[in-house]
Design a protein around this motif. Structure first.
Motif, mmCIF file in Angstrom:
data_model
loop_
_atom_site.group_PDB
_atom_site.id
_atom_site.type_symbol
_atom_site.label_atom_id
_atom_site.label_comp_id
_atom_site.label_asym_id
_atom_site.label_seq_id
_atom_site.Cartn_x
_atom_site.Cartn_y
_atom_site.Cartn_z
ATOM 1 N N HIS A 272 0.837 -1.206 0.000
ATOM 2 C CA HIS A 272 0.000 0.000 0.000
ATOM 3 C C HIS A 272 0.874 1.260 0.000
ATOM 4 N N GLU A 273 2.044 1.181 0.591
ATOM 5 C CA GLU A 273 2.964 2.326 0.571
ATOM 6 C C GLU A 273 3.410 2.623 -0.866
ATOM 7 N N GLU A 276 0.575 4.337 -2.748
ATOM 8 C CA GLU A 276 0.477 5.767 -2.435
ATOM 9 C C GLU A 276 1.590 6.555 -3.105
ATOM 10 N N LYS A 277 2.763 5.944 -3.245
ATOM 11 C CA LYS A 277 3.865 6.602 -3.947
ATOM 12 C C LYS A 277 3.507 6.822 -5.414
ATOM 13 N N ARG A 279 0.443 7.067 -6.609
ATOM 14 C CA ARG A 279 -0.596 8.111 -6.624
ATOM 15 C C ARG A 279 0.034 9.507 -6.628
ATOM 16 N N SER A 280 1.036 9.685 -5.797
ATOM 17 C CA SER A 280 1.651 11.003 -5.660
ATOM 18 C C SER A 280 2.449 11.386 -6.902
#
Length: 294
Positions: A272-273, A276-277, A279-280
């Motif tokens: 999940h980390e 999110e990376k 996504r950013s």
């Protein structure tokens, strides 16, 4: 007792047979795909084909000089561009140019327009590539094309029966809020006799795409149902599809949930980390990619 399997093949075959221009990639694109799939082909072979299409030459130069590829300097030679981009990337540019023409059109209903689906497909392509890069899979061109074509089955449905597709969206999204209340694939099966994954796989087979891309168009919602050897690209797109569905104007009517199946993440060894990376990072690249393909 499980329900008997439904034979969707006749419906899919009928839809593909009646599609006309959508079922045939331009001759130059087919030739490029054929060349790239032939391991004996060279950059010069590709140049000999592309040189006859000024519009495609222009698009390739636009891509090679874009910030998306991050290559140095201004490149004005098609030969040099092919060498720098690689044969697979050039093939993807040709396919992208052909697909973009299929997604032109106005709003079908309050829930759907072909142009919005194209923007979603571009975003999914960019996201699939970013996920592949994050995981070090070394499949940037394959991941990008997989994301770009994943929902092509919806365009088959649109060309096959606009009215029935309107009925599908009315059932899936009765309030016109672009938030599904019912399962789109169930509605497709009920109204058309097959769903967009099956139509997408049928078109991929018609275009003689490699098996991995037929697996994407035919299995991006359920990659775990595919043979283990075919799961990676569909799993990439499964995740990318959910990430891009949360973007403004993101298409999500075929997703009853935006949650990630842990078993799919495990196929990719994706955390999940890392999601999110991605996504950013996506927002920084999306405008560039859209500019190249729209």
């Amino acid at each position: 007792m499980s329900a008997p399997a439904v034979d969707n093949a006749p419906v899919v075959a009928k839809a593909i047979a009646e599609l006309g221009h959508i079922a045939t990639l331009p001759e130059i694109t087919l030739k490029i795909v054929e060349l790239v799939e032939d391991q004996t082909s060279t950059a010069q072979d590709l140049h000999n084909v592309i040189a006859n299409d000024p519009a495609l030459c222009s698009r390739i130069l636009k891509v090679v000089n874009s910030s998306f590829y991050g290559l140095p300097g201004q490149i004005g030679s098609i030969n040099r561009a092919i060498v720098l981009l690689g044969l697979n990337a050039v093939k993807n540019i040709a396919i992208s140019a052909s697909l973009a023409k299929l997604y032109r059109g106005g709003e079908l209903c309050p829930s759907f327009s072909a142009r919005d689906l194209w923007k979603h497909s571009i975003a999914t392509a960019a996201t699939s590539k970013l996920i592949g890069d994050e995981l070090g899979l070394n499949v940037p061109d394959e991941a990008f094309l997989a994301g770009l074509i994943h929902d092509i089955g919806i365009m088959v449905e649109l060309q096959f029966s606009r009215q029935k597709l309107i009925e599908i969206f009315a059932r899936v999204d009765p309030e016109g809020k672009r938030e599904p209340k019912n399962d789109m694939r169930e509605a497709e099966q009920s109204i058309l006799g097959a769903n967009h994954q099956q139509f997408g796989k049928g078109l991929s087979d018609k275009w003689k795409f490699p098996r991995t891309f037929a697996a994407v168009t035919g299995g991006h919602h359920n990659p775990l149902d595919l043979p283990e050897a075919d799961r990676t690209l569909p799993a990439l797109v499964y995740v990318a599809d959910r990430i891009t569905a949360t973007l403004p104007d993101g298409f999500r009517l075929d997703l009853t949930s935006l949650d990630f199946d842990p078993a799919v993440l495990d196929v990719l060894k994706l955390t999940h980390e890392q999601i999110e990376k991605v996504r950013s990072t996506l927002n920084d690249q999306l405008a560039d990619v859209e500019a190249l393909l729209t």
